[in-house]
Design an enzyme around this catalytic site. Sequence first.
Site, PDB file in Angstrom:
ATOM      1  N   HIS A 434       0.843  -1.213   0.000  1.00 14.36           N
ATOM      2  CA  HIS A 434       0.000   0.000   0.000  1.00 14.36           C
ATOM      3  C   HIS A 434       0.877   1.262   0.000  1.00 14.36           C
ATOM      4  O   HIS A 434       0.660   2.175  -0.810  1.00 14.36           O
ATOM      5  CB  HIS A 434      -0.912  -0.027   1.234  1.00 14.36           C
ATOM      6  CG  HIS A 434      -1.854   1.141   1.309  1.00 14.36           C
ATOM      7  ND1 HIS A 434      -3.167   1.061   0.945  1.00 14.36           N
ATOM      8  CD2 HIS A 434      -1.660   2.426   1.716  1.00 14.36           C
ATOM      9  CE1 HIS A 434      -3.749   2.237   1.106  1.00 14.36           C
ATOM     10  NE2 HIS A 434      -2.854   3.085   1.594  1.00 14.36           N
ATOM     11  N   GLU A 435       1.861   1.309   0.896  1.00 12.24           N
ATOM     12  CA  GLU A 435       2.705   2.508   0.999  1.00 12.24           C
ATOM     13  C   GLU A 435       3.615   2.657  -0.222  1.00 12.24           C
ATOM     14  O   GLU A 435       3.823   3.766  -0.717  1.00 12.24           O
ATOM     15  CB  GLU A 435       3.539   2.451   2.285  1.00 12.24           C
ATOM     16  CG  GLU A 435       2.730   2.399   3.565  1.00 12.24           C
ATOM     17  CD  GLU A 435       1.757   3.560   3.694  1.00 12.24           C
ATOM     18  OE1 GLU A 435       2.065   4.655   3.163  1.00 12.24           O
ATOM     19  OE2 GLU A 435       0.693   3.389   4.308  1.00 12.24           O
TER      20      GLU A 435
END
Length: 627
Positions: A434-435
Amino acid sequence: MKTSWKTIVLWTLPALVIGFFVWQGAFATAPAELGKNTASTRMSYGRFLDYLNAGRVTSVELYDGGRTAIVDAIDPQLDNRIQKLRVDLPNNAPELIARLRESQISFDTHPPRNDGALWGLLGNLIFPILLIAGLFFLFRRSNNVPGGPGQAMNFGKSKAKFQMDAKTGVLFDDVAGVEEAKEELQEVVTFLKKPERFTAVGARIPKGVLLVGPPGTGKTLLAKAIAGEAGVPFFSISGSEFVEMFVGVGASRVRDLFKKAKETAPCIVFIDEIDAVGRQRGAGIGGGNDEREQTLNQLLTEMDGFEGNTGIIIIAATNRPDVLDSALLRPGRFDRQITVDAPDIKGRLAVLEVHARNKKISEEVSLEAIARRTPGFTGADLANLLNEAAILTARRRKEGMTMIEIDDAVDRVIAGMEGTPLIDGKSKRLIAYHEVGHAIVGTLLKEHDPVQKVTLIPRGQAQGLTWFMPDEDQGLISRSQILARITGALGGRAAEDIIFGDSEVTTGAGGDLQQVAGMARQMVTRYGMSDLGPLSLESQQEVFLGRDFATRTEYSNEIASRIDSQIRSIAEHCYQQACQIIRENRGVIDRLVDLLIEKESIDGDEFRQIVSEYTEVPEKERFAAVI
C-alpha cells in the site's frame, strides 16, 4: 511539623464557641445565690408543712423568687436543736406567707440577682459578634483570590492586567517570520513614542489594529513585542473575560477598562480572542445573547463614540475574522487589519534560528533543510518541533541534537507517537505494498511532489506512512498538480487491487478516499476545473450558523447531479492511471516491498535511486509560489 495560621483558626474558633456555650449554660442554669447561710440538708415541702403545723419552725428566709426557702426548725431527733434545712417550694403556694404571719413566724424575702439574665444577654450577643468577625476576616483574606467572595463588590470591574512599564522580555528582534506585520506594528509604536512626527502633517493616530491569522502564527507574541518596544502603559485582557451570565456586567467591565485606559493615555489595550465578544449581533436563532450584544455595543461606543478614546490604541487578535460584526471592522474602530500568516521558507528559517539560540545543536544539523521540510508549519509548530527534538536528545543521553532526533520529531509532530513495529506476516506485506503504491505513483508522476520517506513504523492511527515534500512553498496549485495528488492518494488502493485482487482490498485507504473526494469536489465547485465551466458553485467561507442558517443552495438539483458525476469521473480517471503505473512497474514494486519489510523505512533519495534502475524518473517541475 509547621502548622499554618488557617488550621489554627479553623480549630480554635469552633472550640471557643462550643466552650462558651457550655460555660454559659452552666451559669444560666445554676440556681441563684442563696446567701451566706446556705443549708446542705434538704427537707420535703410536706414535711415542712408538718413542722409548721407542729410549731417547730422558728424562721424562714425566701430566695430565688419564692421558689427556695432556708428554714430554721427544731428537730426533736437532735435533742430539739435548731437545724437549717433547705426546702424547694412549689409555685402554687401563695397561702404560705399568710400561714407564716398567722403563726407569727419571722420570715424574710431576698430578691433574685440578675446574673443569669446578664449571662444570657452576653451569650446572645457574643455568638453573632464572633460569626460576623469571622466572616469579615474571611472576606478580607479572599480579596486577592480571583473569583473569591471578596470580589463580589468588584463584579463589574475590569479584569484587565495593567503594566505601567510592560517588561515582557520580548522585542521585535525576538519575533521572526512575520516581517510585514512587524513593519506595520513598528509604525504603531512610533505613533506612541513620537506622535508629533505624524500630527505635524495632519496624520491621525489609528484607533485600532486587528491581528488576523491562524492559531500559532504569533499574534500574542507580537502584542508582547509591542508592549516591550513601546514603553507605554499596557492593558491586556481576553475577550472571554467580558462575557458573564448576568446582563450588563460585560458592558460595565468595558466601561471600567476604558476609564482606566483614559487615565493613563497614551497607552495600549490588547484584547486577545476578540471573537468571543465581537461576534455578529442578531445572529442567534430565536433571539440573540443580550449580555454579549450589550457588551459589544459598549465596546463599539467606547472605541468610536461621542467621547472618543484619544491616545488609546486597541490591538486585538482573532483567528475567526469572518464571524466578527461589520461595525467592529469599519475604519475608525479597527483602522488596520494585519494578516499574520504561516511563514514561508525564509520566515521558517528565521523562526528556527530564534528558537535554536538556547539549544545545543550539532554542527551537522542544517536549519535550512528543516525549514524546507516543514511547509505550512507556524511559529508555534516550529518551536514545538525543536522542543520535541530536545526531549528526544535528552532521553537518548546525547550532548546535542542531530538530524536523527529532528527527523523523528518532525514525524512525531505530523503523525503522532511511534507505535510498536508490525510483526512479519501478510498484514505487514499488504501495508508495505500500500505505501509503496503511494510512493511509486508519486515518484513517476512529473507534477507530483517528490517522496521524502516511506515507513512501516506505525504512528498515531496509521500503520504505515508515506511523506511527500514540496520543493518550495506553493501559493498557487495547477490543475495537473491536483490531479497528480489525487492519483498519488489512490496509489495505495490501486496497489492492493492489482497485487492481491479486488476481494482483498482493505480499509486502509479510507483516509485517502476522503482526501480524494475533497480535492475532486474543490476542483469542480470552487476552481472551475471541470466540464461545468469556470463557475464557483460553493463558498469557501466557513458556515456561521446565525448568518448562513437556512440559506438556499447556489445551484439546482440538475447541477448537483452533474457535480457528483464530474467528481466520480475525476476519481475514476485518476484511479485507472494509478493502476496502470502499478502494472507497468510490478518488478521494482516487489523489490521495494522486500527492502521496506527488511529496513522498515526508506528515505526519498534511496527510493528514487532504486526506481531509476528500472525506469526513468521524471524531473520534477518547479512551480512559482506567487504570480
